[in-house]
Scaffold this motif. Structure first.
Motif, short mmCIF file in Angstrom:
data_model
loop_
_atom_site.label_atom_id
_atom_site.label_comp_id
_atom_site.label_asym_id
_atom_site.label_seq_id
_atom_site.Cartn_x
_atom_site.Cartn_y
_atom_site.Cartn_z
N LEU A 170 0.84 -1.19 0.00
CA LEU A 170 0.00 0.00 0.00
C LEU A 170 0.88 1.24 0.00
CD1 LEU A 170 -2.63 -1.02 2.72
CD2 LEU A 170 -2.94 -1.06 0.25
N SER A 171 0.52 2.20 -0.83
CA SER A 171 1.26 3.45 -0.89
C SER A 171 0.92 4.32 0.32
CB SER A 171 0.92 4.19 -2.18
OG SER A 171 -0.44 4.62 -2.16
N ASP A 172 1.70 5.39 0.51
CA ASP A 172 1.42 6.31 1.61
C ASP A 172 0.02 6.93 1.44
OD1 ASP A 172 3.88 5.80 2.71
OD2 ASP A 172 4.84 7.59 1.91
N ASP A 173 -0.34 7.23 0.19
CA ASP A 173 -1.65 7.80 -0.09
C ASP A 173 -2.75 6.82 0.29
OD1 ASP A 173 -3.39 9.90 -1.36
OD2 ASP A 173 -3.88 8.21 -2.67
N GLU A 174 -2.55 5.54 -0.02
CA GLU A 174 -3.55 4.53 0.31
C GLU A 174 -3.65 4.32 1.82
OE1 GLU A 174 -3.51 1.50 -3.49
OE2 GLU A 174 -1.73 1.58 -2.21
#
Length: 251
Positions: A2-6
């Motif tokens: 998971l990305s930081d945005d997610e």
């Protein structure tokens, strides 16, 4: 991963021990088919997109009419006359651009429906047509894919989960196989918007539970909603061994 945005976008549901990082990854990797983008399909699509389901397949052959807007909240007034799939895609993309959207704008026959169901992990029946419901159910049984089915009319709603992966689970035909295409629709009998919104939201909840793998899905249970008295009632439903779709009676 998971990305930081997610991680930030989904942080409130990741906090739940039933979801956590592992569950969010399962949602991201999931593919879901929503058949019907009306009163039921609208909250289903909105909540699944917001929750981070990785790929949503949107199936509807209809165009948006002004009378739809009283309950079909995925659409808006400027979209009247547009294809419902296109209207919903615009709304969902604005809500969560991380979700991949796959359109199905044409009415599906047995072959195209079978291919669409085989290409996803879970199906939600959000239609109001008995023949389409039967076809979706048959495709899910054939492909061994779970089906979350909802219905609403007037001030009443119904919800159940049919999962052919579970040996004891009935299918839609087990319950409604003696139905008729002459049944009433919302355009004939009427419906209150929050009723379809409630049932659609419950469909989205059942879908997330199945995709992540927590809780007790409505398998073998039919939830009845009486909006007039604000009461819920549950009926136990069993698989029909002689069912023409999922039982020994099929041809």
């Amino acid at each position: 991963m998971l990305s930081d945005d997610e991680l930030l976008r989904y942080s409130r549901q990741i906090l739940l021990r039933q979801v956590d990082i592992e569950g969010q990854l399962k949602l991201k990797q999931s593919r879901v088919l929503i058949v019907g983008l009306g009163g039921l399909g609208s909250p289903v699509a909105l909540y699944l997109a917001a929750a981070g389901v990785g790929e949503l397949h949107l199936a509807d052959f209809d165009q948006l009419d002004l009378t739809n807007l009283q309950r079909q909240i995925a659409h808006d007034t400027p979209s009247v006359g547009l294809h419902k799939v296109d209207s919903a895609m615009a709304r969902l993309s604005a809500l969560n651009p991380l979700v991949k959207l796959v359109p199905h704008r044409a009415a599906m026959d047995a072959d195209t429906l079978g291919a669409a169901v085989a290409g996803v992990d879970l199906v939600l029946d959000c239609t109001d047509n008995f023949a389409v419901r039967e076809a979706v159910n048959a495709a899910c049984v054939a492909a061994v894919k779970p089906l979350v089915s909802g219905a609403a009319i007037r001030l009443e709603g119904q919800l159940s989960v049919f999962d052919p992966r579970v040996e004891s689970s009935p299918c839609y035909h087990c319950l409604y196989g003696h139905g008729t295409e002459a049944e009433l629709t919302c355009s004939e009998a009427g419906v209150l918007g929050p009723v379809v919104g409630l049932v659609g939201s419950l469909q989205a909840l059942e879908a997330i539970k199945l995709l992540v793998g927590f809780g007790e899905p409505l398998i073998g249970r039919l939830l009845l909603v009486d909006a007039l008295s604000s009461r819920f009632r549950e009926l136990k439903v069993k698989r029909d061994p002689a069912c023409a779709v999922c039982g020994s009676g099929r041809v």
